[in-house]
Design a protein around this motif. Structure first.
Motif, short mmCIF file in Angstrom:
data_model
loop_
_atom_site.label_atom_id
_atom_site.label_comp_id
_atom_site.label_asym_id
_atom_site.label_seq_id
_atom_site.Cartn_x
_atom_site.Cartn_y
_atom_site.Cartn_z
N GLU A 26 0.83 -1.20 0.00
CA GLU A 26 0.00 0.00 0.00
C GLU A 26 0.87 1.25 0.00
O GLU A 26 1.38 1.68 1.01
CB GLU A 26 -0.98 0.00 1.18
CG GLU A 26 -0.38 -0.01 2.58
CD GLU A 26 0.25 -1.33 3.00
OE1 GLU A 26 1.15 -1.27 3.85
OE2 GLU A 26 -0.11 -2.38 2.48
N LYS A 27 1.05 1.81 -1.16
CA LYS A 27 1.87 3.01 -1.33
C LYS A 27 0.93 4.18 -1.62
O LYS A 27 0.56 4.42 -2.76
CB LYS A 27 2.85 2.85 -2.50
CG LYS A 27 3.70 1.62 -2.45
CD LYS A 27 4.83 1.79 -1.47
CE LYS A 27 5.77 0.64 -1.46
NZ LYS A 27 5.28 -0.57 -0.87
N THR A 28 0.53 4.86 -0.58
CA THR A 28 -0.42 5.95 -0.77
C THR A 28 0.16 7.27 -0.30
O THR A 28 1.03 7.31 0.57
CB THR A 28 -1.73 5.69 0.01
OG1 THR A 28 -1.42 5.59 1.40
CG2 THR A 28 -2.42 4.43 -0.46
N ASN A 29 -0.33 8.31 -0.88
CA ASN A 29 -0.04 9.67 -0.45
C ASN A 29 -1.38 10.34 -0.23
O ASN A 29 -2.05 10.72 -1.20
CB ASN A 29 0.77 10.45 -1.49
CG ASN A 29 2.22 10.07 -1.50
OD1 ASN A 29 2.78 9.64 -0.50
ND2 ASN A 29 2.86 10.24 -2.64
N PRO A 30 -1.80 10.48 1.03
CA PRO A 30 -3.06 11.16 1.28
C PRO A 30 -3.03 12.57 0.67
O PRO A 30 -1.96 13.17 0.50
CB PRO A 30 -3.13 11.24 2.81
CG PRO A 30 -2.26 10.11 3.28
CD PRO A 30 -1.16 10.01 2.26
N LYS A 31 -4.20 13.06 0.38
CA LYS A 31 -4.32 14.39 -0.24
C LYS A 31 -3.66 15.44 0.66
O LYS A 31 -3.78 15.38 1.88
CB LYS A 31 -5.80 14.73 -0.45
CG LYS A 31 -6.01 15.98 -1.24
CD LYS A 31 -7.47 16.23 -1.54
CE LYS A 31 -7.52 17.54 -2.31
NZ LYS A 31 -8.81 18.07 -2.48
N ASN A 58 2.95 13.74 3.37
CA ASN A 58 2.06 12.98 2.49
C ASN A 58 2.48 13.16 1.03
O ASN A 58 1.67 12.98 0.13
CB ASN A 58 0.61 13.45 2.68
CG ASN A 58 0.10 13.13 4.07
OD1 ASN A 58 0.64 12.26 4.75
ND2 ASN A 58 -0.93 13.82 4.50
N TRP A 62 7.75 7.44 -4.23
CA TRP A 62 7.95 6.00 -4.10
C TRP A 62 8.82 5.50 -5.26
O TRP A 62 8.35 5.41 -6.39
CB TRP A 62 6.60 5.27 -4.12
CG TRP A 62 5.68 5.66 -2.99
CD1 TRP A 62 4.63 6.53 -3.07
CD2 TRP A 62 5.72 5.21 -1.65
NE1 TRP A 62 4.02 6.65 -1.86
CE2 TRP A 62 4.67 5.84 -0.96
CE3 TRP A 62 6.55 4.32 -0.95
CZ2 TRP A 62 4.41 5.61 0.40
CZ3 TRP A 62 6.29 4.10 0.40
CH2 TRP A 62 5.24 4.74 1.05
N TYR A 67 8.49 -1.12 -4.48
CA TYR A 67 7.43 -2.06 -4.86
C TYR A 67 7.95 -3.50 -4.91
O TYR A 67 7.21 -4.41 -5.29
CB TYR A 67 6.84 -1.68 -6.22
CG TYR A 67 6.12 -0.36 -6.18
CD1 TYR A 67 4.78 -0.30 -5.83
CD2 TYR A 67 6.79 0.83 -6.44
CE1 TYR A 67 4.11 0.92 -5.76
CE2 TYR A 67 6.14 2.05 -6.37
CZ TYR A 67 4.79 2.08 -6.03
OH TYR A 67 4.14 3.29 -5.95
N SER A 76 7.93 0.77 3.50
CA SER A 76 6.57 1.07 3.98
C SER A 76 6.56 1.32 5.48
O SER A 76 5.90 2.25 5.95
CB SER A 76 5.62 -0.08 3.64
OG SER A 76 5.38 -0.13 2.26
N LYS A 80 5.50 4.84 7.18
CA LYS A 80 4.38 4.79 8.13
C LYS A 80 4.84 5.32 9.49
O LYS A 80 4.16 6.15 10.11
CB LYS A 80 3.89 3.35 8.26
CG LYS A 80 2.62 3.18 9.03
CD LYS A 80 2.20 1.72 8.99
CE LYS A 80 0.86 1.48 9.59
NZ LYS A 80 0.48 0.07 9.54
#
Length: 153
Positions: A26-31, A58, A62, A67, A76, A80
């Protein structure tokens, strides 16, 4: 097939199996709401964005190896943990007391363990010079150049 070939085959098989483990995928960048982002002088912001933002905002970039397991697991976890400890993207949601405590923590850690050695090893440009550390510490100390700290209880 000799022993070397079998060992190599097992290593490759284990590596391939690692890719199917969902942990660290889970590679996310919140808004990002720029109104909540830290406000600091331009020279300090440049240093934060270059050396801190990948783990402490945020706006993580990546890289391709983030990955690929098992590197993805470590990266990750670092991001985190970094965001949980300090997130420049939500700085203005912190109370003034928490912001001051974060500045103390920045003052302490920028001269030592941050950025992490495993990060600077792969991202040479992120290593801070003595003058850059001094610039950040000057900002963190509100221009005093030092912070009186007490031992946490």
């Amino acid at each position: 097939m000799g022993v070397f070939g079998r060992v190599l085959g097992i290593i490759v098989l284990v590596f391939v199996i690692f890719q199917f483990i969902p942990y660290g995928k889970e590679k996310t960048n919140p808004k990002v709401d720029k109104a909540l982002e830290i406000k600091a002088p331009e020279n300090v912001m440049k240093l934060f964005k270059r050396s801190c933002y990948d783990c402490h905002s945020n706006e993580t970039k990546w890289p391709w190896w983030s990955y690929v397991a098992p590197a993805s697991w470590s990266i990750s976890d670092d991001v985190k943990g970094g965001r949980a400890a300090l997130n420049f993207s939500i700085w203005n949601t912190y109370s003034p007391k928490k912001q001051q405590q974060e500045k103390i923590d920045i003052y302490r850690t920028v001269a030592g363990p941050m950025p992490l050695p495993q990060y600077t090893w792969l991202h040479k440009h992120t290593k801070l010079t003595k003058d850059e550390i001094k610039t950040i510490r000057e900002w963190a100390s509100n221009g005093k150049g030092f912070i009186k700290t007490s031992v946490r209880q």
